[in-house]
Design a protein around this motif. Sequence first.
Motif, PDB file in Angstrom:
ATOM      1  N   ASP A  56      87.819  10.008-107.813  1.00  0.00           N
ATOM      2  CA  ASP A  56      86.860   9.185-107.034  1.00  0.00           C
ATOM      3  C   ASP A  56      87.488   8.716-105.609  1.00  0.00           C
ATOM      4  OD1 ASP A  56      85.286   7.295-106.218  1.00  0.00           O
ATOM      5  OD2 ASP A  56      85.283   6.010-107.860  1.00  0.00           O
ATOM      6  N   GLY A  57      86.940   9.189-104.572  1.00  0.00           N
ATOM      7  CA  GLY A  57      87.252   9.063-103.158  1.00  0.00           C
ATOM      8  C   GLY A  57      88.207  10.143-102.757  1.00  0.00           C
ATOM      9  N   ALA A  58      88.647  11.078-103.391  1.00  0.00           N
ATOM     10  CA  ALA A  58      89.389  12.161-102.876  1.00  0.00           C
ATOM     11  C   ALA A  58      88.457  12.807-101.823  1.00  0.00           C
ATOM     12  CB  ALA A  58      89.827  13.184-104.053  1.00  0.00           C
ATOM     13  N   ASP A  59      89.419  13.356-100.922  1.00  0.00           N
ATOM     14  CA  ASP A  59      88.840  14.030 -99.668  1.00  0.00           C
ATOM     15  C   ASP A  59      88.485  15.645-100.200  1.00  0.00           C
ATOM     16  OD1 ASP A  59      88.644  12.084 -97.562  1.00  0.00           O
ATOM     17  OD2 ASP A  59      90.925  12.144 -97.955  1.00  0.00           O
ATOM     18  N   ALA A  60      89.286  16.175-101.174  1.00  0.00           N
ATOM     19  CA  ALA A  60      89.071  17.370-101.319  1.00  0.00           C
ATOM     20  C   ALA A  60      89.779  17.568-102.963  1.00  0.00           C
ATOM     21  CB  ALA A  60      89.769  18.484-100.467  1.00  0.00           C
ATOM     22  N   VAL A  61      89.204  18.392-103.626  1.00  0.00           N
ATOM     23  CA  VAL A  61      89.776  18.689-104.975  1.00  0.00           C
ATOM     24  C   VAL A  61      90.190  20.446-104.976  1.00  0.00           C
ATOM     25  CG1 VAL A  61      89.502  18.901-107.300  1.00  0.00           C
ATOM     26  CG2 VAL A  61      88.584  17.051-106.268  1.00  0.00           C
ATOM     27  N   VAL A  62      91.363  20.903-105.279  1.00  0.00           N
ATOM     28  CA  VAL A  62      91.794  22.222-105.184  1.00  0.00           C
ATOM     29  C   VAL A  62      91.946  22.488-106.696  1.00  0.00           C
ATOM     30  CG1 VAL A  62      93.030  23.800-104.596  1.00  0.00           C
ATOM     31  CG2 VAL A  62      92.409  22.158-102.989  1.00  0.00           C
ATOM     32  N   HIS A  63      91.269  23.247-107.411  1.00  0.00           N
ATOM     33  CA  HIS A  63      91.399  23.544-109.087  1.00  0.00           C
ATOM     34  C   HIS A  63      92.062  24.993-109.065  1.00  0.00           C
ATOM     35  CE1 HIS A  63      90.911  24.100-112.987  1.00  0.00           C
ATOM     36  NE2 HIS A  63      89.772  24.859-112.937  1.00  0.00           N
ATOM     37  N   ALA A 100      81.445  11.373-110.756  1.00  0.00           N
ATOM     38  CA  ALA A 100      82.242  10.300-109.993  1.00  0.00           C
ATOM     39  C   ALA A 100      81.485   9.696-108.928  1.00  0.00           C
ATOM     40  CB  ALA A 100      83.383  10.981-108.817  1.00  0.00           C
ATOM     41  N   GLY A 101      81.782   8.564-108.745  1.00  0.00           N
ATOM     42  CA  GLY A 101      81.106   7.533-107.887  1.00  0.00           C
ATOM     43  C   GLY A 101      81.093   7.964-106.577  1.00  0.00           C
ATOM     44  N   ARG A 102      82.205   8.007-105.963  1.00  0.00           N
ATOM     45  CA  ARG A 102      82.436   8.792-104.492  1.00  0.00           C
ATOM     46  C   ARG A 102      82.817  10.018-104.666  1.00  0.00           C
ATOM     47  NH1 ARG A 102      86.802   5.105-101.886  1.00  0.00           N
ATOM     48  NH2 ARG A 102      87.516   5.008-103.948  1.00  0.00           N
ATOM     49  N   LYS A 103      82.062  10.941-104.729  1.00  0.00           N
ATOM     50  CA  LYS A 103      82.327  12.342-105.052  1.00  0.00           C
ATOM     51  C   LYS A 103      83.162  13.071-103.909  1.00  0.00           C
ATOM     52  CE  LYS A 103      77.870  13.223-107.609  1.00  0.00           C
ATOM     53  NZ  LYS A 103      77.841  11.476-107.524  1.00  0.00           N
ATOM     54  N   PRO A 104      84.098  13.746-104.204  1.00  0.00           N
ATOM     55  CA  PRO A 104      84.804  14.488-103.227  1.00  0.00           C
ATOM     56  C   PRO A 104      83.664  15.486-102.634  1.00  0.00           C
ATOM     57  CG  PRO A 104      86.031  14.611-105.349  1.00  0.00           C
ATOM     58  CD  PRO A 104      84.608  13.936-105.466  1.00  0.00           C
ATOM     59  N   PRO A 105      83.761  15.676-101.120  1.00  0.00           N
ATOM     60  CA  PRO A 105      83.274  16.376-100.507  1.00  0.00           C
ATOM     61  C   PRO A 105      83.241  17.961-100.800  1.00  0.00           C
ATOM     62  CG  PRO A 105      84.580  15.445 -98.967  1.00  0.00           C
ATOM     63  CD  PRO A 105      84.926  14.848-100.267  1.00  0.00           C
ATOM     64  N   VAL A 106      84.350  18.416-101.319  1.00  0.00           N
ATOM     65  CA  VAL A 106      84.717  19.972-101.456  1.00  0.00           C
ATOM     66  C   VAL A 106      85.437  19.822-102.644  1.00  0.00           C
ATOM     67  CG1 VAL A 106      86.367  19.616 -99.945  1.00  0.00           C
ATOM     68  CG2 VAL A 106      85.441  22.065-100.642  1.00  0.00           C
ATOM     69  N   LEU A 107      85.052  20.999-103.360  1.00  0.00           N
ATOM     70  CA  LEU A 107      85.899  21.687-104.482  1.00  0.00           C
ATOM     71  C   LEU A 107      86.363  23.098-104.206  1.00  0.00           C
ATOM     72  CD1 LEU A 107      87.015  21.862-107.517  1.00  0.00           C
ATOM     73  CD2 LEU A 107      84.540  22.417-108.184  1.00  0.00           C
ATOM     74  N   ALA A 147      79.074  25.035-111.576  1.00  0.00           N
ATOM     75  CA  ALA A 147      77.879  24.688-111.362  1.00  0.00           C
ATOM     76  C   ALA A 147      77.386  23.039-111.223  1.00  0.00           C
ATOM     77  CB  ALA A 147      76.882  25.220-112.147  1.00  0.00           C
ATOM     78  N   PRO A 148      77.940  22.313-112.219  1.00  0.00           N
ATOM     79  CA  PRO A 148      77.819  20.878-112.094  1.00  0.00           C
ATOM     80  C   PRO A 148      78.363  19.993-110.771  1.00  0.00           C
ATOM     81  CG  PRO A 148      78.701  21.378-114.367  1.00  0.00           C
ATOM     82  CD  PRO A 148      78.816  22.548-113.186  1.00  0.00           C
ATOM     83  N   ALA A 149      79.222  20.688-110.209  1.00  0.00           N
ATOM     84  CA  ALA A 149      79.652  20.177-108.790  1.00  0.00           C
ATOM     85  C   ALA A 149      78.557  20.584-107.833  1.00  0.00           C
ATOM     86  CB  ALA A 149      80.982  20.380-108.661  1.00  0.00           C
ATOM     87  N   ARG A 150      78.287  21.758-107.857  1.00  0.00           N
ATOM     88  CA  ARG A 150      77.218  22.401-106.728  1.00  0.00           C
ATOM     89  C   ARG A 150      75.900  21.611-106.825  1.00  0.00           C
ATOM     90  NH1 ARG A 150      79.848  27.435-107.824  1.00  0.00           N
ATOM     91  NH2 ARG A 150      78.053  27.558-109.700  1.00  0.00           N
ATOM     92  N   GLU A 151      75.714  21.534-108.185  1.00  0.00           N
ATOM     93  CA  GLU A 151      74.302  20.818-108.458  1.00  0.00           C
ATOM     94  C   GLU A 151      74.512  19.384-107.759  1.00  0.00           C
ATOM     95  OE1 GLU A 151      73.613  21.719-112.531  1.00  0.00           O
ATOM     96  OE2 GLU A 151      73.258  23.715-111.943  1.00  0.00           O
ATOM     97  N   ALA A 152      75.601  18.882-108.115  1.00  0.00           N
ATOM     98  CA  ALA A 152      75.780  17.244-107.668  1.00  0.00           C
ATOM     99  C   ALA A 152      75.816  17.198-106.038  1.00  0.00           C
ATOM    100  CB  ALA A 152      76.845  16.714-108.222  1.00  0.00           C
ATOM    101  N   GLY A 153      75.531  18.252-105.329  1.00  0.00           N
ATOM    102  CA  GLY A 153      75.712  18.204-103.663  1.00  0.00           C
ATOM    103  C   GLY A 153      77.181  18.584-103.167  1.00  0.00           C
ATOM    104  N   VAL A 154      78.086  18.834-104.071  1.00  0.00           N
ATOM    105  CA  VAL A 154      79.504  19.105-103.499  1.00  0.00           C
ATOM    106  C   VAL A 154      79.402  20.424-103.262  1.00  0.00           C
ATOM    107  CG1 VAL A 154      81.828  19.189-104.283  1.00  0.00           C
ATOM    108  CG2 VAL A 154      80.443  17.152-105.131  1.00  0.00           C
TER     109      VAL A 154
END
Length: 295
Positions: A56-63, A100-107, A147-154
């Motif tokens: 929540d509120g992260a600027d990026a997530v790297v998996h 997430a409430g404040r979704k990271p803009p990029v995965l 896909a869930p992240a993409r479909e959520a606009g990330v």
Amino acid sequence: MRVTITGSSGLIGSALVRSLRGDGHEVIRLIRREPSRSDEARWSPADGCVDAASLDGADAVVHLAGAGIGDRPWTKAYKRKVRDSRLDGTRTIAEAIAAAGRKPPVLVCGSAIGYYGDTGGQEVDEKSPEGRGFLAALVRDWEAAAAPAREAGVRVVHPRSGIVLAREGGMLGTTLPLFRLGLGGRLGDGGQWTSWISIRDQVAALRFLIDNEIAGPVNLTAPNPVTNDAYTKALGRVLHRPTRLTVPKVALRAALRGFADEGPLISQRVLPRRLREAGFRFAHEDVEAALRDVL
């Protein structure tokens, strides 16, 4: 920035953490054990659980998490572990980001050039079709699991990594002791193409993908793939050691089982078209220069 990372203890993840922290960024490391430091948070891919506050509120997530592809012989059980670790982990992260409430803009969701299968001597890029084999099917499903992240606009980007050259591990680090003793040599006939990238460029490219509006698959390979024979001779020159030996194909297949034909014996001539078009500049385009820098 505040960046959340899985697989932070691996070869690439640990280098990325050092790079980000060296430039003053905050890094939250997702780990499977109970956290013992303020920069750690827990996740459990098998259970589909993630500490929501870490995303929540992260600027990026790297998996980057997943069982090592070439760490063990490819038994049926280990292939299942490799597949499950990637699909379960990616699905867990993607669903947690979507919620997430404040979704990271990029995965930035790790991937591999195994997608293209054996390309022989043919050059391929991100427009090329899926190849054949276990890894090609794995990468297809691995990327689809986000896909869930993409479909959520990330914005979701898949760095399809090649062979990462680093002294701490990977193909180079594992074989380095043998080459230092003068016992290194080509694999099979040495004619198979190797798509490599230096650890410095690997980390720089991952950060480039965080910072730039790129989505979808992006090949993380140097612009000049080389044959295994050329790579072997370059490493010998750097170390001032002979490289006259040959590891027979039959020995590799006996030791590594199915991985031999999708790992050290596969021919992949993969080009980083999208990275170059986006303006990324490689520190190393020549394999011998890269090896000298790494070593």
